[in-house]
Structure formats: structure tokens, C-alpha cells
Design a protein around this motif. Structure first.
Motif, PDB file in Angstrom:
ATOM      1  N   GLN A   1       0.798  -1.213   0.000  1.00  0.00           N
ATOM      2  CA  GLN A   1       0.000   0.000   0.000  1.00  0.00           C
ATOM      3  C   GLN A   1       0.841   1.279   0.000  1.00  0.00           C
ATOM      4  OE1 GLN A   1      -2.442  -0.140   3.502  1.00  0.00           O
ATOM      5  NE2 GLN A   1      -0.724  -0.043   4.937  1.00  0.00           N
ATOM      6  N   SER A   2       2.054   1.221   0.541  1.00  0.00           N
ATOM      7  CA  SER A   2       2.898   2.416   0.601  1.00  0.00           C
ATOM      8  C   SER A   2       3.920   2.491  -0.525  1.00  0.00           C
ATOM      9  CB  SER A   2       3.641   2.464   1.945  1.00  0.00           C
ATOM     10  OG  SER A   2       4.448   1.295   2.102  1.00  0.00           O
ATOM     11  N   LYS A   3       3.923   1.520  -1.438  1.00  0.00           N
ATOM     12  CA  LYS A   3       4.892   1.519  -2.527  1.00  0.00           C
ATOM     13  C   LYS A   3       4.477   2.525  -3.602  1.00  0.00           C
ATOM     14  CE  LYS A   3       6.480  -3.250  -1.938  1.00  0.00           C
ATOM     15  NZ  LYS A   3       6.666  -4.575  -2.574  1.00  0.00           N
ATOM     16  N   PRO A   4       5.396   3.371  -4.060  1.00  0.00           N
ATOM     17  CA  PRO A   4       5.037   4.407  -5.040  1.00  0.00           C
ATOM     18  C   PRO A   4       4.588   3.837  -6.382  1.00  0.00           C
ATOM     19  CG  PRO A   4       7.421   4.301  -4.700  1.00  0.00           C
ATOM     20  CD  PRO A   4       6.810   3.447  -3.646  1.00  0.00           C
ATOM     21  N   GLU A   5       5.073   2.636  -6.756  1.00  0.00           N
ATOM     22  CA  GLU A   5       4.698   2.086  -8.061  1.00  0.00           C
ATOM     23  C   GLU A   5       3.237   1.650  -8.129  1.00  0.00           C
ATOM     24  OE1 GLU A   5       7.176  -1.163  -5.918  1.00  0.00           O
ATOM     25  OE2 GLU A   5       7.248   1.015  -6.220  1.00  0.00           O
ATOM     26  N   MET A   6       2.556   1.587  -6.963  1.00  0.00           N
ATOM     27  CA  MET A   6       1.139   1.207  -6.980  1.00  0.00           C
ATOM     28  C   MET A   6       0.282   2.265  -7.661  1.00  0.00           C
ATOM     29  SD  MET A   6       0.926  -1.802  -5.802  1.00  0.00           S
ATOM     30  CE  MET A   6      -0.846  -1.931  -5.678  1.00  0.00           C
ATOM     31  N   LEU A   7       0.690   3.524  -7.601  1.00  0.00           N
ATOM     32  CA  LEU A   7      -0.071   4.580  -8.285  1.00  0.00           C
ATOM     33  C   LEU A   7      -0.074   4.345  -9.794  1.00  0.00           C
ATOM     34  CD1 LEU A   7       1.118   7.742  -6.292  1.00  0.00           C
ATOM     35  CD2 LEU A   7      -1.073   6.539  -6.110  1.00  0.00           C
ATOM     36  N   GLU A   8       1.064   3.992 -10.332  1.00  0.00           N
ATOM     37  CA  GLU A   8       1.142   3.693 -11.770  1.00  0.00           C
ATOM     38  C   GLU A   8       0.338   2.439 -12.102  1.00  0.00           C
ATOM     39  OE1 GLU A   8       4.502   2.732 -15.230  1.00  0.00           O
ATOM     40  OE2 GLU A   8       5.102   3.112 -13.144  1.00  0.00           O
ATOM     41  N   PHE A   9       0.395   1.429 -11.204  1.00  0.00           N
ATOM     42  CA  PHE A   9      -0.358   0.201 -11.447  1.00  0.00           C
ATOM     43  C   PHE A   9      -1.860   0.486 -11.510  1.00  0.00           C
ATOM     44  CE2 PHE A   9      -2.862  -3.231  -9.493  1.00  0.00           C
ATOM     45  CZ  PHE A   9      -2.665  -4.231 -10.433  1.00  0.00           C
ATOM     46  N   PHE A  10      -2.379   1.271 -10.568  1.00  0.00           N
ATOM     47  CA  PHE A  10      -3.817   1.566 -10.566  1.00  0.00           C
ATOM     48  C   PHE A  10      -4.223   2.408 -11.775  1.00  0.00           C
ATOM     49  CE2 PHE A  10      -3.612   0.861  -5.795  1.00  0.00           C
ATOM     50  CZ  PHE A  10      -4.325  -0.324  -5.848  1.00  0.00           C
ATOM     51  N   SER A  11      -3.357   3.289 -12.237  1.00  0.00           N
ATOM     52  CA  SER A  11      -3.683   4.070 -13.430  1.00  0.00           C
ATOM     53  C   SER A  11      -3.749   3.179 -14.663  1.00  0.00           C
ATOM     54  CB  SER A  11      -2.646   5.182 -13.627  1.00  0.00           C
ATOM     55  OG  SER A  11      -1.363   4.631 -13.886  1.00  0.00           O
ATOM     56  N   ASN A  12      -2.886   2.159 -14.734  1.00  0.00           N
ATOM     57  CA  ASN A  12      -2.937   1.208 -15.850  1.00  0.00           C
ATOM     58  C   ASN A  12      -4.097   0.227 -15.702  1.00  0.00           C
ATOM     59  OD1 ASN A  12      -0.596   2.309 -16.990  1.00  0.00           O
ATOM     60  ND2 ASN A  12       0.743   0.935 -15.825  1.00  0.00           N
ATOM     61  N   LEU A  13      -4.511  -0.037 -14.450  1.00  0.00           N
ATOM     62  CA  LEU A  13      -5.599  -0.979 -14.211  1.00  0.00           C
ATOM     63  C   LEU A  13      -6.917  -0.478 -14.789  1.00  0.00           C
ATOM     64  CD1 LEU A  13      -6.436  -3.631 -12.840  1.00  0.00           C
ATOM     65  CD2 LEU A  13      -6.772  -2.343 -10.720  1.00  0.00           C
ATOM     66  N   VAL A  14      -7.068   0.824 -14.894  1.00  0.00           N
ATOM     67  CA  VAL A  14      -8.313   1.410 -15.419  1.00  0.00           C
ATOM     68  C   VAL A  14      -8.577   0.938 -16.841  1.00  0.00           C
ATOM     69  CG1 VAL A  14      -9.447   3.574 -16.030  1.00  0.00           C
ATOM     70  CG2 VAL A  14      -8.155   3.405 -13.896  1.00  0.00           C
ATOM     71  N   THR A  15      -7.530   0.750 -17.628  1.00  0.00           N
ATOM     72  CA  THR A  15      -7.696   0.358 -19.034  1.00  0.00           C
ATOM     73  C   THR A  15      -7.213  -1.064 -19.315  1.00  0.00           C
ATOM     74  OG1 THR A  15      -5.535   1.328 -19.559  1.00  0.00           O
ATOM     75  CG2 THR A  15      -7.484   2.736 -19.824  1.00  0.00           C
ATOM     76  N   ALA A  16      -6.867  -1.821 -18.272  1.00  0.00           N
ATOM     77  CA  ALA A  16      -6.280  -3.150 -18.481  1.00  0.00           C
ATOM     78  C   ALA A  16      -7.241  -4.105 -19.168  1.00  0.00           C
ATOM     79  CB  ALA A  16      -5.828  -3.735 -17.142  1.00  0.00           C
ATOM     80  N   TYR A  17      -8.540  -3.971 -18.903  1.00  0.00           N
ATOM     81  CA  TYR A  17      -9.529  -4.906 -19.442  1.00  0.00           C
ATOM     82  C   TYR A  17     -10.318  -4.307 -20.601  1.00  0.00           C
ATOM     83  CZ  TYR A  17      -8.576  -8.209 -15.728  1.00  0.00           C
ATOM     84  OH  TYR A  17      -7.960  -9.117 -14.903  1.00  0.00           O
ATOM     85  N   ARG A  18      -9.698  -3.424 -21.321  1.00  0.00           N
ATOM     86  CA  ARG A  18     -10.336  -2.910 -22.527  1.00  0.00           C
ATOM     87  C   ARG A  18     -10.218  -3.944 -23.637  1.00  0.00           C
ATOM     88  NH1 ARG A  18      -8.739   2.565 -25.951  1.00  0.00           N
ATOM     89  NH2 ARG A  18     -10.608   2.606 -27.273  1.00  0.00           N
TER      90      ARG A  18
END
Length: 698
Positions: A655-672
Motif C-alpha cells: 500500500q505504501s509503494k510508489p509504483e502502486m499509483l502507476e499500477f492503478f492508473s494502468n488498471l483502469v484500461t487493463a480490461y479494454r
């Protein structure tokens, strides 16, 4: 089958096995065949394949093929351990006891090659002989060894699955849920209904969603564009590889005009694709969506807690990996999926019935008298010893191997029709179908000779099953020994990749298609796992009845261990990773094989007038099934879902790792849907571009 016929079959298959392995060793060193024998590692340094397959560790296998690859290799490891112990007991103890019995006839060592292999079966032991207690003890010993190793493997793979989860990077499927049967009011978009529902009831964990669209027409257009692009690229390849300039007939017609025609058709199809993409995005929504959450625990809650008072609405299930999604069947309704399952069931039954006719014909070939009756004009040829031995000892198993090779693709098609939304789900379903088909048509259909009605009647009277199997199973020992021996050639042909090699040579000779951008195939688990488990079933079934089969089964597993370790590194690229979910199939099938062994043993001791041994064996299948129930309760939940302990621990670590922000931004379009992603202009590139596949690695 006489011993000389078996020796002929063993010698022929051993020669073919060595020949295929030698051909592979030579061809793989030729640069022209790199794409056939090493599509995954075309530029890797070449080294002897057998030592390399032996040296690589399990961590290397995991890195190359995922946890499914590890499980696949562990099937061979488990089988080698079990049947090494079985071979020691069977060949070292039971085989001499069987051979030295004189139930059938007095042994004449001078005429041994012309003796039947039944001399090595339990049929040759005198009825009521105390020597049969060795067979009784062997059944208990091999059951104990197998159950111990099964428990060890289940525990080991369960730990590997948990370790795989705890050490993996954040994956979209761990944070996402597939929601179906979304209720929508008139005038309300599916997207708005999903957003409103999850913001209200999952406000603290809800992140985003992606609605599934109807893209059937769009996919047909994309397939048309891909086919045209392939033809265009092949024409350019032929044009470049030609020594002479392209010639035109009367200066008007020629290859340049064909290129221009395909170029124009491709541009028109691409324009239609863009128009259809725009239309699908605006209007063609399906009441299904991928809903993503901010934590794994939030996604798990959405799956395992019913979302609505009406259980037919807001149905949730695990989302597959984005690259594992099979998009065409999202538009099918519950009723359509139910009808598809019924149609597939009927089609599977019909396929089994058709195959039973083939098995009846193949069985007839094992008896020389039957062949002469069917084909009287071949009677003089069949009088030649070598020919008769090849026909009865080799040809039947070859025919069965060849015809069985076409069944996996049919079963995969059946599973596709059932509406699974992931490639891994399709292949696991096909694996189960293949397993049932293989056990029934290859094993029981050969053992239970006669019509289908006769076979069914045997199972309608459970009390008679042990005695019937005790008579019928030994009668087919020679056929199955030859079948196992023939399998050496079939599994070694995996090295030579015969079909891929033929396509490669055809393409080179005809200069009709490019081969320098070939994609590595995926491992066909749905066909290989049932085949491996079939040989395990044969080994257990004939353990006390005809232990002569055991060394041949052991050789098969040893060959498979080395060959498939090599293939997983050099040929097959993983297209999905289920996290080891194929292992429960292996465990359940092994338990089934043990129970079949127990039933046959009970019948054998009954026929051999040793009723006390039969009575003392009765608790063994019950204990085996209780062991299976214990393993099911202990390990299966680990393969179905991760625990709250694991989910929350993993969420807190990240939860405190900075790369999680990038992961969640990519997750928005992952299942397109890849069909809705912009396509590349294939008409402007000399490289082969598949518009659908360029956006997705599926």
C-alpha cells in the motif's frame, strides 16, 4: 501376443525413438530450423539438449513456463517415483512368481520366444497358492507409497502456489472482478448502472470499471483485415525473394497489380473497422463489466459475498488475466450457455460412440485369425512371421495413437462452445473432457469388449464388477503393453515437431509465406496431461495382473521428463498461468486409478480362490477415498481462493509503494477489449501486422 511379437514391437519403437532423437539433434543445429526447434530462444547459445534439460532447476522451469510448467514437470517426477517403486516390486518380485507358476503350461525355455506373455501374468499362478499373498502385500505397499507421494506433491504445490502469490508483482486479475447479469433500466447505460451500484455498496474499495461491448461484427472485420494483410505480406515476400523483376502480361497485368488490389482492399477494411469501433463504443454494451478495486481483499469480498437479494443479478466471478480473456462469448446469455452445455454433452457422447467402433476394429487387428477373416486376400502375406507380428503387435496401437491425436482439438472446440471467458478455462475444461474420453474409449472400451450395451450391463451390477474386470483386464494385457511401447515413438516425435517441420519445409519450398517472425506456440496442457495420466492408469491397472508393462511405462515417463523440460524452455511460450490449478485433476485421476487397481485385485483373488485376501482388500479402496477426502478438504480451498490472511498481508506490504499509483492508473484500461483498440496501419508497413493480435498477446 507372443514374446517375439512383443520383442519386434519394442525393437522397432526403440529404433524409431533413437532415430527421431538423432534427427532432432542434427536438425536443431541447422540455422534454417531454429524457428521450429527454438522459437522461444532463437539467438541463445546452442548446447546439447539432454544435459541442458537435466541441469536446469525448478526455478528455471518456473521462470520459463510459470507455475503450470512446474506442475507439468512434477507430474513426470511423481510418476517416475511411483513407477520406479512399482517396477522394483513388479519386476523384482511379482514377475518371477508369475513366470514360475505352472497354471497355464510347463515352461519350455528352448521355445520361449514363441510363448505367450500370459506366462508373465498372474494367470499363471496356481489357484489358492500362498504365493498370491505376495501380490496382496504388493497392492498395499504400492497404495501406501502412492498416497504418501500424492500428499507430499499436493502439499508442495500448494506451498508453491501460496509462494507464487506472495512474491508476485501486482496483477490485474487479483484486483478485478467480472460482473454479469447487470440489471439495467430503460434509458440507463450499463456503465452508469455499474458505477452507481459499486460506489454505493463498495465506496471504500471501488476503483473503476470497464463495460464489455458487443464486438462480433468488429472481430469478423479484424479477421478479414488480418487475412488480407497476411496475403499482402506473402506477396511482398515472394516479390523480394524473386531473382527476376516482376513480369506483366502484355504490360497490363502482373504481381504489382495484385499488390495494389490487396492494398486497396486492406485500406477499405481498416476504414470499416474504425467506423465499427466507434459504433460499438457508443451503443453496443453488454450487461457485463470488469470491476476493479483498490485492494485484493476488496475484490475478494465482491466475489464471495452475494451482491443482490436476487441471486440471478449482479453475479460475480474471478476475472482472468487480461491476456487470458476469451472475448467472443461475453454476449451469450445464461440460457444460451445452458443450451450450449447440453449440445456439447450430446456431441461428446456421439463422439465416444463413434470412437467405440474404431476401437472395435483396432481390437480385431490384435488377433491374426480375425484379420484373416476380414481380409482373406492377405492370408498368404500374413503367413510371413514378421508381417504377422507387425500387424498384431504394432499396427493396432499405431492406429489408435493416430486417431486419438485428432480428439484434443475437437474437445477444445466443445469447451469453447460452452461460453468460457478465458483461454485457461477453456483448456482446463477440455482437459477434463479429454480425460474422461481417454479413460473410457482407450481403456475401458478396449477392456470391456463387446457392444456398448454389454459394457453398460457390466456396470449395472456392481457386485459383478470385480470378477468381470479380473477376467477382462488380463485378456488385453498384450494390447496395452504394445500401446505403451508405441508411445515411446509418439512422445519422441514431440522433439521433432513433425507438423511444424512440415509447414516450415512447405513454406520454404513453395516460398508462399514468411517464417522469420513465427510466434512460439503454447503448451497443449489439455491434450498432454490426459495422455500422461492414461499411462499412469495402465501402470496401476496391470501392476499385479501383468507387471511386464511396468518397465515400459517407466521408460515412457523418463522420456517425457527430459523431452518436455527441453520443450518448455525452447519451444513453448506460456500464454496463461493458472497458478497450478491442473494439479487437482492429476490427484483425482491418480486416486481413481488406485481404486480401479483395488477393484481388479479383489476380483483376481476371488477368481484365484483366495477369498480371505479379497476380504482383507475391501477396506483399502475405502481408506483411499477417505485419504482423498482429507486432501480435498486440506488443499483444494488453496486452489480455489486465497485466504484473508494472505490477501490483507499482501495489500499491506504494497500500500505504501510508489509504483502502486502507476499500477492503478494502468488498471483502469487493463480490461479494454483489444478489438476496440486502435489498429496499426498495416498498409504502410512491410512487416506482417495482425490488426487484432497486435493489440493483445492472446
Amino acid at each position: 501376443m507372443i514374446l517375439s511379437a512383443l520383442a519386434t514391437s519394442v525393437g522397432l519403437n526403440l529404433a524409431l525413438t533413437v532415430l527421431l532423437a538423432a534427427a532432432y539433434t542434427l536438425l536443431r543445429r541447422r540455422p534454417a530450423y531454429v524457428e521450429v526447434y527454438a522459437p522461444r530462444r532463437p539467438y541463445a547459445p546452442l548446447e546439447p539438449w539432454l544435459p541442458a534439460a537435466w541441469r536446469r532447476s525448478e526455478e528455471d522451469v518456473h521462470a520459463a513456463a510459470g507455475l503450470d510448467g512446474v506442475v507439468f514437470v512434477r507430474i513426470f517426477v511423481f510418476s517416475i517415483r511411483v513407477f520406479a517403486a512399482a517396477a522394483v516390486l513388479g519386476v523384482g518380485v511379482l514377475l518371477p512368481v508369475n513366470f514360475l507358476g505352472d497354471q497355464l503350461r510347463t515352461i519350455d525355455f528352448s521355445d520361449l520366444p514363441n510363448k505367450s506373455i500370459e506366462l508373465f501374468s498372474v494367470s499363471n499362478v496356481q489357484d489358492g497358492s500362498n504365493k498370491l499373498w505376495l501380490h496382496f502385500s504388493a497392492v498395499y505397499i504400492i497404495t501406501g507409497i502412492t498416497c504418501y507421494l500424492l500428499y507430499h506433491e499436493y502439499k508442495y504445490i500448494s506451498c508453491k502456489r501460496l509462494e507464487y502469490f506472495m512474491t508476485s508483482k501486482p496483477l490485474p486479475q487479483h484486483f478485478t472482478v467480472l460482473v454479469r447479469a447487470i440489471p439495467v433500466s430503460d434509458g440507463v447505460a450499463v456503465s452508469d448502472a455499474v458505477d452507481k451500484f459499486f460506489r454505493e455498496y463498495h465506496s471504500s474499495t471501488y476503483l473503476s470499471h470497464t463495460v464489455v461491448h458487443q464486438t462480433g461484427k468488429l472481430r469478423r472485420l479484424l479477421n478479414d483485415a488480418e487475412n488480407i494483410c497476411t496475403k499482402l505480406t506473402n506477396l511482398k515476400y515472394v516479390h523480394r525473394s524473386s531473382q527476376d523483376a516482376p513480369r506483366k502480361f502484355l504490360g497490363l497485368f502482373g504481381r504489382n497489380d495484385v499488390l495494389g488490389k490487396y492494398q486497396k482492399r486492406l485500406e477499405d477494411v481498416e476504414e470499416n473497422v474504425r467506423l465499427e469501433q466507434s459504433d460499438a463504443t457508443r451503443r453496443q454494451e453488454i450487461p457485463a463489466a470488469f470491476v476493479s478495486f483498490r485492494s485484493r481483499y476488496g475484490a475478494a469480498n465482491a466475489i464471495y459475498i452475494r451482491q443482490s437479494d436476487n441471486p440471478t443479478e449482479w453475479q460475480t466471478e474471478h476475472a482472468p488475466d487480461p491476456h487470458d480473456v476469451y472475448w467472443p462469448f461475453f454476449s451469450t446469455s445464461f440460457m444460451e450457455r445452458w443450451i450450449a452445455k447440453f449440445v456439447v454433452f450430446v456431441a461428446s457422447v456421439l463422439l465416444i460412440l463413434v470412437f467405440l467402433l474404431v476401437v472395435a476394429f483396432v481390437q480385431g487387428l490384435t488377433y491374426l485369425e480375425q484379420v484373416e477373416k476380414w481380409l482373406p486376400f492377405l492370408r498368404k502375406i500374413l503367413e510371413i512371421a514378421v508381417v504377422s507380428q507387425l500387424v498384431t503387435g504394432y499396427l493396432p496401437s499405431v492406429i489408435l495413437h493416430v486417431l486419438s491425436s485428432y480428439v484434443p482439438s475437437i474437445m477444445k472446440l466443445f469447451s469453447t462452445m460452452q461460453g468460457f471467458i478465458s483461454v485457461s478455462g477453456i483448456e482446463r475444461s477440455a482437459c477434463n473432457k479429454m480425460l474422461r474420453f481417454t479413460i473410457w474409449t482407450v481403456f475401458f472400451a478396449n477392456v470391456l469388449t463387446g457392444s456398448v450395451l454389454v459394457q453398460v450391463e457390466i456396470f449395472l451390477n456392481p457386485k459383478e464388477i470385480p470378477s468381470k474386470l479380473a477376467v477382462l483386464v488380463p485378456a488385453q494385457a498384450s494390447f496395452f503393453i504394445a500401446y505403451v511401447v508405441t508411445s515411446w515413438t509418439s512422445i519422441t516425435s514431440e522433439l521433432t515437431q513433425t507438423a511444424a517441420l512440415f509447414c516450415h519445409l512447405w513454406g520454404k519450398c513453395a516460398k508462399c509465406c514468411r517464417r522469420d517472425t513465427s510466434e512460439a506456440p503454447s503448451m497443449p496442457y489439455h491434450s498432454e496431461i490426459p495422455r500422461i495420466l492414461l499411462f499412469g492408469l495402465l501402470g496401476f491397472t496391470y501392476f499385479i495382473v501383468a507387471p511386464l508393462i511396468l518397465p515400459f511405462v517407466l521408460v515412457y515417463f523418463c522420456l517425457g521428463y527430459f523431452i518436455f523440460r527441453n520443450q518448455l524452455f525452447n519451444v513453448y511460450a506460456p500464454k496463461y498461468d493458472t497458478g497450478g490449478k491442473f494439479w487437482p485433476i492429476v490427484h483425482n485421476t491418480t486416486i481413481f486409478s488406485l481404486v480401479v487397481l483395488h477393484i481388479i485385485a479383489i476380483g483376481v483373488f476371488g477368481l484365484k480362490k483366495l477369498p480371505l485376501a479379497s476380504s482383507l482388500l475391501l477396506p483399502l479402496p475405502v481408506l483411499t477415498l477417505l485419504f482423498n477426502e482429507f486432501c480435498r478438504n486440506r488443499f483444494v480451498p488453496i486452489f480455489e481462493a486465497y485466504s484473508t490472511e494472505s490477501l490483507i498481508k499482501k495489500d499491506r506490504e504494497e500500500q505504501s509503494k510508489p509504483e502502486m499509483l502507476e499500477f492503478f492508473s494502468n488498471l483502469v484500461t487493463a480490461y479494454r477489449d483489444p478489438a476496440l483498440k486502435p489498429i496499426r496501419r498495416a498498409s504502410n508497413s512491410d512487416e506482417r501486422t495482425a490488426p487484432l493480435l497486435a493489440s493483445s498477446p492472446i
